[in-house]
Structure formats: structure tokens, C-alpha cells
Design an enzyme around this catalytic site. Structure first.
Site, PDB file in Angstrom:
ATOM      1  N   ASP A  28       8.669  16.761  23.253  1.00 51.75           N
ATOM      2  CA  ASP A  28       7.568  16.631  22.301  1.00 51.75           C
ATOM      3  C   ASP A  28       6.626  17.789  22.602  1.00 51.75           C
ATOM      4  OD1 ASP A  28       5.814  15.525  20.355  1.00 51.75           O
ATOM      5  OD2 ASP A  28       4.661  14.572  21.948  1.00 51.75           O
ATOM      6  N   GLU A  82      11.019  18.029  18.256  1.00 51.18           N
ATOM      7  CA  GLU A  82      10.338  17.692  17.013  1.00 51.18           C
ATOM      8  C   GLU A  82      10.299  18.893  16.085  1.00 51.18           C
ATOM      9  OE1 GLU A  82       6.413  15.090  16.159  1.00 51.18           O
ATOM     10  OE2 GLU A  82       6.062  16.889  17.349  1.00 51.18           O
ATOM     11  N   ASP A  90       2.993  11.271  25.014  1.00 46.96           N
ATOM     12  CA  ASP A  90       3.776  12.507  24.838  1.00 46.96           C
ATOM     13  C   ASP A  90       5.172  12.343  25.434  1.00 46.96           C
ATOM     14  OD1 ASP A  90       1.325  14.417  24.093  1.00 46.96           O
ATOM     15  OD2 ASP A  90       0.771  13.244  25.858  1.00 46.96           O
TER      16      ASP A  90
END
Length: 165
Positions: A7, A67, A140
Site C-alpha cells: 500500500d 494499489e 496501511d
């Protein structure tokens, strides 16, 4: 198969490693890479690149699940996030990893069943899917684990759809 989920973030980058096959997987380890507010941005990028390279060397994953770029109201934030993604993907490419990118909504839909799920909902489902005693913190790291789990779920669906009866 080992999947490194990332992430991306310039202040806090979440990472998680999951190991398994299409239908069964387990947690290997997770954590964060934190940058100092005092560091110039190029120094943060170098740290992220070096630490990502260390993670790849340490865990020897087969896949990087990261992502996808998303729309941000703040252009400066979007540009910085893109640069962070770039150095992470560069580290993965140098190590010859397969790189997959997933949109945030797909990850949330896959993990929680709802594309607009809250951070806490993602944490709770990651906890359940990995059979953890506590929610992974910070969010996170939970998001990184969700990205890695997403790879197994999406890959499993794709493989099932390829079968010929």
C-alpha cells in the site's frame, strides 16, 4: 507462491507477505516503512526503494500486488504517490517479479464485499481471512495484506473461469 502486497505512501508505506495457493494462504509477515517528515522527498524515495529491495531479498516473493493509481483531489499528493509506486515497481521489476495492480474498490469488494468499505472493515476482514487474533495495525499494513489476499482471490476466480469442462 508468495505475494508481497504494498500500500504505497510517502509517509507510511504498508507491506504484507502472504504465502499459499489459489484457495489456501497464510500470513508470513507484515509491517510498514516510515519516512521522516524532515527528509527531502528524494531521500524518502530512496529509502522506500532500498527497503522494498530488502523486503524482496528477504522474502523472495513471486508477485508484487500494488494499489493502482487513483484519482486524488490534491494533485501534489497524487504525483508523490505515483512516484512512490514507481520506485516500488522498479524494485519489483529489477527482481523479475510479476507485478499486478488492483483498484482500491476492487480490493475492498474482494475482501469485504463492498467497494466503499471503511478502513476498519478491511482490517476486520483481513483479521478473519488470515485467522489473526487482532486486527493488523496500522491500517496501511492491513491494506497491503488486503492487496496480497486480493491476488489469491482474483487469481483463483481467473483460474476457475479458464477451466474447460
Amino acid at each position: 507462491m508468495k505475494v508481497l502486497g504494498i500500500d504505497p505512501g510517502s509517509k507510511t508505506l504498508g507491506w504484507g507477505v502472504i504465502e499459499g495457493d489459489r484457495s489456501k494462504y497464510r500470513l508470513v509477515e507484515y509491517g510498514t516503512i516510515k519516512s521522516s517528515e524532515k527528509d527531502k522527498f528524494s531521500t524518502k524515495l530512496l529509502k522506500i526503494f532500498d527497503k522494498t529491495t530488502d523486503l524482496i531479498e528477504r522474502f523472495k516473493p513471486d508477485v508484487l500486488s500494488i494499489e493502482e493509481v487513483f484519482y486524488a483531489v490534491n494533485v501534489e499528493v497524487a504525483l508523490k504517490l505515483g512516484q512512490v509506486r514507481g520506485v516500488v515497481m522498479l524494485a519489483a521489476e529489477k527482481a523479475n517479479l510479476q507485478i499486478v495492480e488492483y483498484p482500491t474498490k476492487l480490493v475492498k469488494q474482494t475482501i469485504v464485499g463492498y467497494g466503499n468499505a471503511e478502513k476498519r472493515q478491511v482490517q476486520e476482514m483481513v483479521k478473519a481471512l488470515l485467522k489473526l487474533k487482532e486486527r493488523p495495525e496500522p491500517h496501511d499494513a492491513a491494506d497491503a495484506l488486503a492487496l496480497a489476499i486480493c491476488y489469491f482471490h482474483v487469481n483463483n476466480i481467473t483460474e476457475k473461469n479458464k477451466r474447460v469442462f
